[in-house]
Write a protein that holds these residues in place. Structure first.
Motif, PDB file in Angstrom:
ATOM      1  N   ASN A   3     -17.392  37.470  -0.968  1.00 50.98           N
ATOM      2  CA  ASN A   3     -16.129  36.745  -1.072  1.00 50.98           C
ATOM      3  C   ASN A   3     -14.980  37.659  -0.672  1.00 50.98           C
ATOM      4  O   ASN A   3     -15.042  38.874  -0.876  1.00 50.98           O
ATOM      5  N   SER A   5     -10.461  37.884  -0.423  1.00 51.38           N
ATOM      6  CA  SER A   5      -9.100  37.372  -0.582  1.00 51.38           C
ATOM      7  C   SER A   5      -8.215  38.067   0.449  1.00 51.38           C
ATOM      8  O   SER A   5      -8.409  39.249   0.737  1.00 51.38           O
ATOM      9  N   LEU A  35     -11.940  33.050  -0.404  1.00 49.01           N
ATOM     10  CA  LEU A  35     -11.583  32.401  -1.664  1.00 49.01           C
ATOM     11  C   LEU A  35     -10.133  31.935  -1.669  1.00 49.01           C
ATOM     12  O   LEU A  35      -9.826  30.810  -2.061  1.00 49.01           O
ATOM     13  N   ASP A  36      -9.234  32.827  -1.258  1.00 48.77           N
ATOM     14  CA  ASP A  36      -7.822  32.475  -1.328  1.00 48.77           C
ATOM     15  C   ASP A  36      -6.989  33.379  -0.425  1.00 48.77           C
ATOM     16  O   ASP A  36      -7.417  34.459  -0.028  1.00 48.77           O
ATOM     17  N   TYR A  66     -10.112  26.721   0.758  1.00 55.48           N
ATOM     18  CA  TYR A  66      -9.593  27.886   0.057  1.00 55.48           C
ATOM     19  C   TYR A  66      -8.167  27.582  -0.365  1.00 55.48           C
ATOM     20  O   TYR A  66      -7.530  26.656   0.151  1.00 55.48           O
ATOM     21  N   SER A  92     -12.007  38.407  -5.766  1.00 53.97           N
ATOM     22  CA  SER A  92     -13.035  38.488  -4.730  1.00 53.97           C
ATOM     23  C   SER A  92     -13.691  39.864  -4.674  1.00 53.97           C
ATOM     24  O   SER A  92     -13.208  40.836  -5.245  1.00 53.97           O
TER      25      SER A  92
END
Length: 314
Positions: A3, A5, A35-36, A66, A92
């Motif tokens: 993951n 970010s 994720l974001d 996301y 993440s």
């Protein structure tokens, strides 16, 4: 699958931030999961936040969902502190610190994680990639860790003539991958584990040298920094700092002094202070000779701010 970010610090970057988010929205995510995207705004006064308002709605990317999060600071907290704040909101495995004047290509991060997945990441501290300018020319973005001879060469203007005397690795075309001392903070990919172990960026650096200091600490703790030329992105450069050349110069000089003081003590910092004074003279003369008189005032203001800051320090 790892993951990740993406953390972007924004300060009056206008349309650059919008284009950066559009490029993220077009990423293919075959070897990782985004994720974001966390935007930390340092009290911008332009229209950059209005331009990105629609990105804050859920499900921005139809293929890969996301979240885009916005954190608003009440004042300009500087780059290092804003990055650390964004990291606190991230959960993440990996964190990409990305400048808002960057445009990622569809496979930029896929290629990064192809490398990460095929190598032992135990000692990987930070990953940088090949950055291109508007003409598609590869930028020289990697540096050697600071040394007195590089500061002296810069102070005398010799670093512009003799490439190997420049902290930036100008003699290398950046077309191959290798372990380096430091990669530029515009694209700075780290693992969360190491970032937490390093306790993030040192917030005494308002802007400039925060990634230099971080890479120095990585090296001191047995990690390596890697420049991966197979992955590329576009870097506009100077979206924020070009608007305030005098402040940009001041913060660069201050961070240079702080770096020397932190890692090598007061005596080394004092020598750096003397070299900074010498640098003012050489830069002033260079602007006169090259008929760039419009740049003299920002130069004078930047060095004056540093002198005043140093006077209050001692």
């Amino acid at each position: 699958m790892h993951n990740i970010s993406i953390i972007i610090v924004n300060w009056n970057t206008g349309n650059s931030l919008k284009k950066c988010l559009e490029s993220i929205n077009g990423l293919s995510m075959n070897f990782y999961n985004l994720l974001d995207v966390i935007i930390v705004d340092n009290a911008s006064t332009d229209n950059s936040l209005e331009l990105i308002e629609h990105f804050l709605k859920p499900n921005t990317n139809e293929s890969h969902q996301y979240k885009v999060k916005l954190i608003k600071n009440n004042r300009n907290e500087g780059f290092a502190k804003a990055c650390n704040l964004g990291a606190k909101y991230s959960k993440s495995d990996f964190i990409l610190f990305l400048n808002p004047d960057m445009i990622l290509y569809e496979n930029t991060l896929d290629k990064c994680f192809v490398y990460i997945n095929r190598t032992s990441i135990k000692n990987l501290g930070a990953l940088g990639i090949k950055l291109l300018d508007e003409q598609g020319i590869t930028l020289r973005t990697c540096s050697r860790l600071p040394k007195k001879r590089y500061f002296l060469a810069k102070s005398l203007g010799l670093s512009k003539i003799i490439k190997r005397w420049n902290a930036f690795m100008l003699e290398w075309n950046h077309e191959d991958s290798r372990v380096v001392d430091e990669v530029i903070g515009a694209f700075f990919l780290v693992s969360r584990k190491q970032f937490e172990e390093m306790m993030g960026f040192d917030e005494r650096f308002f802007v400039y040298y925060e990634e230099v200091d971080y890479c120095k600490r990585l090296k001191d703790n047995g990690y390596y920094v890697y420049y991966y030329a197979d992955a590329t992105a576009f870097h506009e450069g100077g979206a924020s700092s070009s608007k305030v050349k005098d402040y940009r110069l001041f913060y660069e000089l201050r961070s240079r002094y702080q770096y020397e003081q932190k890692h090598y003590g007061d005596r080394s910092a004092y020598i750096t202070r003397l070299l900074i004074s010498l640098e003012y003279i050489s830069r002033y003369l260079y602007l006169i000779i090259s008929h760039r008189r419009d740049e003299i005032l920002p130069l004078q203001k930047g060095f004056k701010m540093f002198k005043e800051w140093y006077s209050n320090l001692v």
